[in-house]
Design an enzyme around this catalytic site. Structure first.
Site, PDB file in Angstrom:
ATOM      1  N   HIS A  48       0.811  -1.217   0.000  1.00  0.00           N
ATOM      2  CA  HIS A  48       0.000   0.000   0.000  1.00  0.00           C
ATOM      3  C   HIS A  48       0.846   1.270   0.000  1.00  0.00           C
ATOM      4  O   HIS A  48       0.341   2.342   0.334  1.00  0.00           O
ATOM      5  CB  HIS A  48      -0.936   0.007   1.210  1.00  0.00           C
ATOM      6  CG  HIS A  48      -2.033  -1.008   1.136  1.00  0.00           C
ATOM      7  ND1 HIS A  48      -3.023  -0.966   0.184  1.00  0.00           N
ATOM      8  CD2 HIS A  48      -2.295  -2.096   1.902  1.00  0.00           C
ATOM      9  CE1 HIS A  48      -3.853  -1.981   0.362  1.00  0.00           C
ATOM     10  NE2 HIS A  48      -3.429  -2.688   1.391  1.00  0.00           N
ATOM     11  N   GLU A 157      -6.213 -12.007   6.905  1.00  0.00           N
ATOM     12  CA  GLU A 157      -7.028 -10.801   6.777  1.00  0.00           C
ATOM     13  C   GLU A 157      -8.305 -11.036   5.978  1.00  0.00           C
ATOM     14  O   GLU A 157      -8.843 -10.111   5.361  1.00  0.00           O
ATOM     15  CB  GLU A 157      -6.201  -9.669   6.162  1.00  0.00           C
ATOM     16  CG  GLU A 157      -5.357 -10.042   4.968  1.00  0.00           C
ATOM     17  CD  GLU A 157      -4.401  -8.927   4.556  1.00  0.00           C
ATOM     18  OE1 GLU A 157      -4.538  -7.795   5.053  1.00  0.00           O
ATOM     19  OE2 GLU A 157      -3.522  -9.191   3.718  1.00  0.00           O
ATOM     20  N   ASP A 183      -8.829  -5.170   6.872  1.00  0.00           N
ATOM     21  CA  ASP A 183      -9.325  -6.092   5.853  1.00  0.00           C
ATOM     22  C   ASP A 183     -10.103  -7.240   6.477  1.00  0.00           C
ATOM     23  O   ASP A 183     -11.098  -7.709   5.913  1.00  0.00           O
ATOM     24  CB  ASP A 183      -8.167  -6.636   5.020  1.00  0.00           C
ATOM     25  CG  ASP A 183      -7.642  -5.615   4.023  1.00  0.00           C
ATOM     26  OD1 ASP A 183      -8.458  -4.863   3.467  1.00  0.00           O
ATOM     27  OD2 ASP A 183      -6.429  -5.565   3.806  1.00  0.00           O
TER      28      ASP A 183
END
Length: 260
Positions: A48, A157, A183
């Site tokens: 990310h 996740e 998540d």
């Protein structure tokens, strides 16, 4: 040159909590500076954050230049063999793999970190001698010692990963289960609410699975209070938010105070 060793791999087997920090800025200067902050580990994020393999290499060098105990961890964006190989060749000793949902996926992640050898004939890592990890060819025992020193962290996740968590935890070569709380909450139907009872129960199950397998459980904490709660709940590998978060919090607070 000295033998290739990974102090974080052995520390993951201990009971003391290890506190780290997410590096999201893509800055080698920030990485070097934060190596002086005293964290046990610093995670260079490729999933990310705007980091490619060259950026990762620069930040690994920067952290090493501080000559301090903070150990770098690299989160790869996926289980792509070519990318994992580049990150390992750059000198990463601990890798985090996102969204692992089965024991087969966990086993593949481990194989990607391993050279084919007598103890790991199914290892998928390609061999190259003149790379940074091997001291550009000067650390001659690197290929023989690397398999035992690379640490593999897998993220749980999703609801699917949660259902398989006990099998994932028992996968040989997995050193830590790491919860992606945002998540995981979304996958369980509670987007933006990681405090929901269902999510908290899921986290407890992940800690239990890790404990049973004799490995560490880790998690990302948004603040100090959350980090302490996670520590008390049995998590031993805890990220204390991210560089960009602390930068904004501190600078905003200073501005508010000076204007008051």
């Amino acid at each position: 040159m000295s033998t290739f060793t990974n102090p974080l791999k052995s520390r993951l087997k201990e009971t003391d909590p290890l506190f780290g920090l997410w590096l999201s800025l893509g800055s080698d200067a920030a990485a070097e500076a934060l190596a002086h902050a005293g964290y046990d580990w610093l995670l260079i994020d490729m999933e990310h954050s705007p980091n490619d393999s060259g950026d990762v290499t620069s930040q690994l060098r920067a952290i090493a230049a501080a000559h301090l105990p903070s150990e770098p961890v690299v989160r790869v964006p996926s289980s792509e063999a070519w990318l994992v190989k580049r990150v390992l060749d750059a000198g990463a000793r601990t890798l985090m793999f996102p969204n692992i949902e089965s024991a087969d996926e966990a086993a593949r992640a481990v194989r990607l970190t391993q050279y084919p050898s007598a103890g790991a004939l199914d290892g998928e890592r390609g061999v190259a001698g003149a790379v940074r990890a091997a001291g550009y060819g000067m650390r001659r025992d690197y290929v023989q010692t690397a398999n035992a020193q690379i640490a593999t962290i897998v993220q749980i996740e999703s609801a699917r990963g949660l259902q398989e968590v006990e099998k994932i935890a028992a996968t040989p070569g997995v050193d830590c289960l790491f919860v992606g709380p945002a998540d995981l909450a979304a996958s369980l139907g509670h987007l933006g609410d990681s405090k929901h009872a269902d999510v908290q129960a899921a986290m407890a199950r992940i800690v239990s699975a890790a404990d049973k397998a004799g490995i560490a459980a880790g998690i990302f904490a948004m603040d100090v209070a959350s980090a302490k709660q996670h520590r008390d709940a049995g998590f031993r590998f805890i990220a204390l938010a991210a560089d960009v978060m602390w930068m904004l919090r501190a600078t905003r607070q200073a501005l508010q105070e000076v204007r008051s």
